[in-house]
Design a protein around this motif. Structure first.
Motif, PDB file in Angstrom:
ATOM      1  N   ALA A 161       0.855  -1.191   0.000  1.00  0.00           N
ATOM      2  CA  ALA A 161       0.000   0.000   0.000  1.00  0.00           C
ATOM      3  C   ALA A 161       0.884   1.232   0.000  1.00  0.00           C
ATOM      4  O   ALA A 161       1.941   1.268   0.647  1.00  0.00           O
ATOM      5  CB  ALA A 161      -0.916   0.004   1.216  1.00  0.00           C
ATOM      6  N   ARG A 162       0.452   2.260  -0.734  1.00  0.00           N
ATOM      7  CA  ARG A 162       1.151   3.535  -0.725  1.00  0.00           C
ATOM      8  C   ARG A 162       0.678   4.353   0.464  1.00  0.00           C
ATOM      9  O   ARG A 162      -0.522   4.425   0.756  1.00  0.00           O
ATOM     10  CB  ARG A 162       0.872   4.308  -2.013  1.00  0.00           C
ATOM     11  CG  ARG A 162       1.287   3.579  -3.284  1.00  0.00           C
ATOM     12  CD  ARG A 162       2.765   3.278  -3.341  1.00  0.00           C
ATOM     13  NE  ARG A 162       3.593   4.468  -3.289  1.00  0.00           N
ATOM     14  CZ  ARG A 162       4.913   4.470  -3.305  1.00  0.00           C
ATOM     15  NH1 ARG A 162       5.573   3.317  -3.343  1.00  0.00           N
ATOM     16  NH2 ARG A 162       5.589   5.594  -3.264  1.00  0.00           N
ATOM     17  N   LEU A 163       1.607   4.982   1.155  1.00  0.00           N
ATOM     18  CA  LEU A 163       1.268   5.830   2.284  1.00  0.00           C
ATOM     19  C   LEU A 163       1.014   7.256   1.811  1.00  0.00           C
ATOM     20  O   LEU A 163       1.539   7.688   0.781  1.00  0.00           O
ATOM     21  CB  LEU A 163       2.402   5.816   3.312  1.00  0.00           C
ATOM     22  CG  LEU A 163       2.825   4.433   3.834  1.00  0.00           C
ATOM     23  CD1 LEU A 163       3.952   4.578   4.845  1.00  0.00           C
ATOM     24  CD2 LEU A 163       1.649   3.696   4.452  1.00  0.00           C
ATOM     25  N   GLU A 164       0.207   7.972   2.567  1.00  0.00           N
ATOM     26  CA  GLU A 164      -0.134   9.335   2.190  1.00  0.00           C
ATOM     27  C   GLU A 164       1.091  10.237   2.080  1.00  0.00           C
ATOM     28  O   GLU A 164       1.126  11.178   1.294  1.00  0.00           O
ATOM     29  CB  GLU A 164      -1.121   9.937   3.202  1.00  0.00           C
ATOM     30  CG  GLU A 164      -2.525   9.365   3.110  1.00  0.00           C
ATOM     31  CD  GLU A 164      -3.474  10.061   4.058  1.00  0.00           C
ATOM     32  OE1 GLU A 164      -2.981  10.722   5.013  1.00  0.00           O
ATOM     33  OE2 GLU A 164      -4.689   9.941   3.865  1.00  0.00           O
ATOM     34  N   ASN A 165       2.123   9.943   2.857  1.00  0.00           N
ATOM     35  CA  ASN A 165       3.325  10.786   2.868  1.00  0.00           C
ATOM     36  C   ASN A 165       4.330  10.391   1.788  1.00  0.00           C
ATOM     37  O   ASN A 165       5.448  10.902   1.759  1.00  0.00           O
ATOM     38  CB  ASN A 165       3.982  10.741   4.240  1.00  0.00           C
ATOM     39  CG  ASN A 165       4.203   9.305   4.732  1.00  0.00           C
ATOM     40  OD1 ASN A 165       4.481   8.414   3.929  1.00  0.00           O
ATOM     41  ND2 ASN A 165       4.071   9.081   6.027  1.00  0.00           N
ATOM     42  N   GLY A 166       3.931   9.467   0.910  1.00  0.00           N
ATOM     43  CA  GLY A 166       4.817   9.065  -0.165  1.00  0.00           C
ATOM     44  C   GLY A 166       5.593   7.799   0.106  1.00  0.00           C
ATOM     45  O   GLY A 166       6.367   7.351  -0.744  1.00  0.00           O
ATOM     46  N   ALA A 173       3.298 -10.960   6.405  1.00  0.00           N
ATOM     47  CA  ALA A 173       2.476 -11.824   7.262  1.00  0.00           C
ATOM     48  C   ALA A 173       1.539 -10.954   8.088  1.00  0.00           C
ATOM     49  O   ALA A 173       1.853  -9.799   8.402  1.00  0.00           O
ATOM     50  CB  ALA A 173       3.355 -12.677   8.181  1.00  0.00           C
ATOM     51  N   GLY A 174       0.394 -11.518   8.452  1.00  0.00           N
ATOM     52  CA  GLY A 174      -0.569 -10.767   9.237  1.00  0.00           C
ATOM     53  C   GLY A 174      -1.351  -9.794   8.375  1.00  0.00           C
ATOM     54  O   GLY A 174      -1.449  -9.952   7.152  1.00  0.00           O
ATOM     55  N   GLU A 175      -1.887  -8.759   9.002  1.00  0.00           N
ATOM     56  CA  GLU A 175      -2.760  -7.823   8.297  1.00  0.00           C
ATOM     57  C   GLU A 175      -2.368  -6.375   8.584  1.00  0.00           C
ATOM     58  O   GLU A 175      -2.010  -6.030   9.712  1.00  0.00           O
ATOM     59  CB  GLU A 175      -4.213  -8.053   8.702  1.00  0.00           C
ATOM     60  CG  GLU A 175      -4.732  -9.423   8.309  1.00  0.00           C
ATOM     61  CD  GLU A 175      -6.205  -9.620   8.630  1.00  0.00           C
ATOM     62  OE1 GLU A 175      -6.810  -8.684   9.184  1.00  0.00           O
ATOM     63  OE2 GLU A 175      -6.720 -10.701   8.329  1.00  0.00           O
ATOM     64  N   LEU A 176      -2.464  -5.565   7.549  1.00  0.00           N
ATOM     65  CA  LEU A 176      -2.256  -4.129   7.691  1.00  0.00           C
ATOM     66  C   LEU A 176      -3.502  -3.525   8.343  1.00  0.00           C
ATOM     67  O   LEU A 176      -4.616  -3.717   7.859  1.00  0.00           O
ATOM     68  CB  LEU A 176      -2.010  -3.497   6.324  1.00  0.00           C
ATOM     69  CG  LEU A 176      -1.797  -1.979   6.285  1.00  0.00           C
ATOM     70  CD1 LEU A 176      -0.524  -1.601   7.032  1.00  0.00           C
ATOM     71  CD2 LEU A 176      -1.731  -1.497   4.838  1.00  0.00           C
ATOM     72  N   ALA A 177      -3.302  -2.821   9.452  1.00  0.00           N
ATOM     73  CA  ALA A 177      -4.409  -2.178  10.172  1.00  0.00           C
ATOM     74  C   ALA A 177      -3.948  -0.785  10.541  1.00  0.00           C
ATOM     75  O   ALA A 177      -3.515  -0.528  11.658  1.00  0.00           O
ATOM     76  CB  ALA A 177      -4.797  -2.984  11.410  1.00  0.00           C
TER      77      ALA A 177
END
Length: 298
Positions: A161-166, A173-177
């Motif tokens: 995933a792209r972050l808002e700050n670039g 592994a696991g999940e992005l939260a």
């Protein structure tokens, strides 16, 4: 916004959730493993430098082939999981169960040694940079003697995933939260320790936040730049063990800061280790050695 989105945003609202603080810093020390591969070892350099269930973290990185070309010839494991994550370069995996894998730049391999496996990891290039990590994660006593399992994870199978700050975050592994980011699930799921493995890139002044279970062990390791966690600074090539809390928040202290974030459910079981064997009792270690000498490790 539908009801599901509203519920998710409420769950990820960190405004009232204290972030975990940096409790302990474990500097890396120069070491070598395999047939002389030069590396930096943070977790695992001594037996009191573990973070349950994490046993060891090695960073290997060099553009000098003499530092890595001999690789990791055949060697045994029992009782835990090994994770190899490549930033640059290629390895070839082979084991005595007949598994073969090509570990590419940006990819990973997840190997559950269980009751036993003999494998090798050898570099597939004789020049250029080789850079990556090997992580050891303990298995609970009830799973130490289960059949071994090997999985290749190709770079394209690791969501990002792209972050808002670039910046960017990859989910191994696991999940992005994380607030304002899509919920992404990594390819490794369903393990008893519920591991989280994120690779995060931040520009200067960038920040990153992640929700984590309050009872899980959490640490970060900056491999480029430096991180600010609360009021403390974590330089590159040091592991930072985080305190209690349901949220991790870190800030880049330098341009192009990169780090891995790791979390997992602690086992709180006795550990007896002899080199590549990690069990719960001395008797189990002696049995592992006897099995290996007799050629019946698996």
């Amino acid at each position: 916004m539908n009801a599901l989105d509203a519920a998710l945003n409420a769950t990820l609202d960190t405004s009232a959730t204290p972030a975990r603080s940096l409790q302990r810093v474990i500097p890396s020390m120069a070491a070598s493993d395999g047939a002389g591969v030069k590396l930096l070892r943070s977790l695992g350099q001594r037996q009191d430098m573990r973070l349950d269930p994490f046993l060891m973290l090695d960073e290997f990185g060099s553009d000098n082939p003499d530092d890595y070309i001999a690789g990791f010839p055949p060697h045994p494991h029992r009782g835990f999981e090994t994770v190899t994550y490549m930033l640059e370069g290629d390895f070839e995996h082979e084991d005595h169960l007949g598994n073969k894998g090509h570990l590419r730049s940006g990819g990973a391999q997840w190997m559950t040694a269980g009751r036993g496996i003999i494998h090798s990891e050898m570099p597939l290039r004789a020049e250029g940079k080789l850079h990556g990590f090997q992580l050891w994660i303990n298995l609970p006593a009830a799973e130490k003697m289960k059949p071994a399992h090997y999985r290749d994870i190709q770079p394209e199978d690791i969501p990002a995933a792209r972050l808002e700050n670039g910046g960017q975050v990859r989910v191994v592994a696991g999940e992005l939260a994380s607030p304002n980011l899509p919920a992404l699930a990594g390819p490794i799921q369903g393990l008893s320790t519920a591991p989280l493995f994120l690779d995060v890139h931040l520009p200067a002044g960038g920040s990153f936040s992640q929700q984590v279970p309050e009872d899980h062990t959490v640490f970060v390791y900056a491999y480029r730049g430096a991180l600010r966690i609360g009021e403390r600074l974590l330089p590159a090539h040091q592991a930072g063990a985080l305190g209690a809390g349901a949220r991790v928040e870190v800030h880049a202290a330098e341009a192009d800061t990169r780090f891995i974030l790791l979390a997992a459910r602690p086992l709180r079981e006795p550990i007896v280790q002899y080199g590549p064997f990690v069990m719960n009792t001395r008797e189990e270690i002696e049995q592992a050695l006897a099995d290996y000498r007799a050629g019946v490790l698996a």
